[in-house]
Write an enzyme that holds these catalytic residues in place. Structure first.
Site, PDB file in Angstrom:
ATOM      1  N   GLU A 141      47.276  43.057  27.089  1.00 55.51           N
ATOM      2  CA  GLU A 141      46.139  42.327  27.654  1.00 55.51           C
ATOM      3  C   GLU A 141      44.817  42.819  27.076  1.00 55.51           C
ATOM      4  O   GLU A 141      44.492  44.006  27.190  1.00 55.51           O
ATOM      5  CB  GLU A 141      46.105  42.505  29.176  1.00 55.51           C
ATOM      6  N   ASP A 176      44.145  36.953  30.885  1.00 53.97           N
ATOM      7  CA  ASP A 176      43.320  37.059  32.080  1.00 53.97           C
ATOM      8  C   ASP A 176      42.080  36.196  31.872  1.00 53.97           C
ATOM      9  O   ASP A 176      41.268  36.463  30.976  1.00 53.97           O
ATOM     10  CB  ASP A 176      42.934  38.520  32.314  1.00 53.97           C
ATOM     11  N   GLN A 202      46.284  35.695  34.629  1.00 57.04           N
ATOM     12  CA  GLN A 202      45.595  36.200  35.812  1.00 57.04           C
ATOM     13  C   GLN A 202      44.262  35.482  35.976  1.00 57.04           C
ATOM     14  O   GLN A 202      43.695  34.981  35.008  1.00 57.04           O
ATOM     15  CB  GLN A 202      45.379  37.716  35.700  1.00 57.04           C
ATOM     16  N   GLU A 238      44.111  38.514  40.514  1.00 54.09           N
ATOM     17  CA  GLU A 238      43.584  39.855  40.305  1.00 54.09           C
ATOM     18  C   GLU A 238      42.077  39.848  40.544  1.00 54.09           C
ATOM     19  O   GLU A 238      41.276  40.039  39.641  1.00 54.09           O
ATOM     20  CB  GLU A 238      43.915  40.363  38.902  1.00 54.09           C
TER      21      GLU A 238
END
Length: 255
Positions: A141, A176, A202, A238
């Site tokens: 990530e 993300d 996310q 998240e």
């Protein structure tokens, strides 16, 4: 509409970690993720998850000394043996808890340093081989420098390049939305272009990292795009609740 997983490291902090599984299930979640389970025996974590019939979406490999500021070891020269041991621990926990994905954190290192790059490549290859043998997916990530100054993996295209080098179907990108917007913007086009290598997604609002629908992005449009690209995994929530986890869950009813 995507399937959402509660992130138990950020959400439901009103109760101790092991009690957050039941809290998430009580609020209607069917899956969970979190940073690290290693403060508790794997069997205990698995029992708490199974007791409320939650699916495990993902958790991270051990990051080194988190409380001292470490954020992973994969790009840290001289820490290869510790990384290998952490990888073994993560896989052992993954088998007991039952997670399909492990996130390998890169650590704090200069992104252009040749030694850090070589170390990261070697450790990513080791993790690729070991997770492949174990039948577990592996994700990496990119993380923005505002939230995590000095993080080695801070570019989405570079992450995709590392994944391509591994040439392994189980090694994917953790996309993300929050980090993508801060690092590069262009969230929708990136989702489309990177869809083949996305293994986990996310979400959090930008810029405050609170509940979706509360920031500068059109999260409804992003969720529609996630469906449009054919993503079938969970979207990890998240985010940091603005004023209590339960009090902030109304955003789901507005989708």
């Amino acid at each position: 509409m995507p399937k959402f997983a509660a992130n138990l490291s950020m959400m439901f902090n009103e109760v101790p970690f092991l009690d957050r599984f039941a809290a998430a299930a009580d609020c209607g979640f069917t899956a969970v993720e979190y940073l690290f389970p290693y403060d508790h025996p794997a069997e205990v974590v698995a029992e708490r998850r199974q007791a409320v019939s939650l699916t495990q979406a993902l958790f991270n490999m051990p990051p080194g000394d988190w409380l001292a500021g470490e954020r992973g070891m994969a790009a840290l020269p001289g820490r290869e043996a510790e990384f290998a041991a952490a990888l073994d621990t993560a896989i052992a926990y993954a088998k007991v808890i039952g997670t399909p994905l492990l996130h390998m954190m890169a650590g704090l290192a200069p992104a252009a340093d040749p030694q850090a790059i070589a170390t990261y490549r070697n450790n990513l290859k080791r993790a690729t081989d070991r997770t492949g043998e174990a039948g577990i997916g592996l994700v990496i990530e990119p993380i923005n420098g505002r939230d995590m100054p000095g993080y080695f993996l801070n570019d989405f295209n570079r992450a995709v390049d590392f994944i391509s080098e591994m040439d392994a179907v189980h090694v994917k990108l953790q996309f993300d939305v929050y980090h993508r917007q801060i690092l590069h913007g262009d969230v929708i086009m990136a989702l489309r272009q990177m869809a083949p290598v996305i293994g986990h997604i996310q979400i959090a609002s930008v810029p405050e990292r609170h509940e979706p629908l509360s920031g500068e992005l059109d999260d409804r449009r992003i969720f529609a795009e996630i469906d449009a690209i054919g993503y079938e995994g969970y979207v990890g929530c998240e985010y940091r609740p603005t004023a209590g986890t339960r009090e902030g869950l109304g955003w789901m009813n507005k989708l």
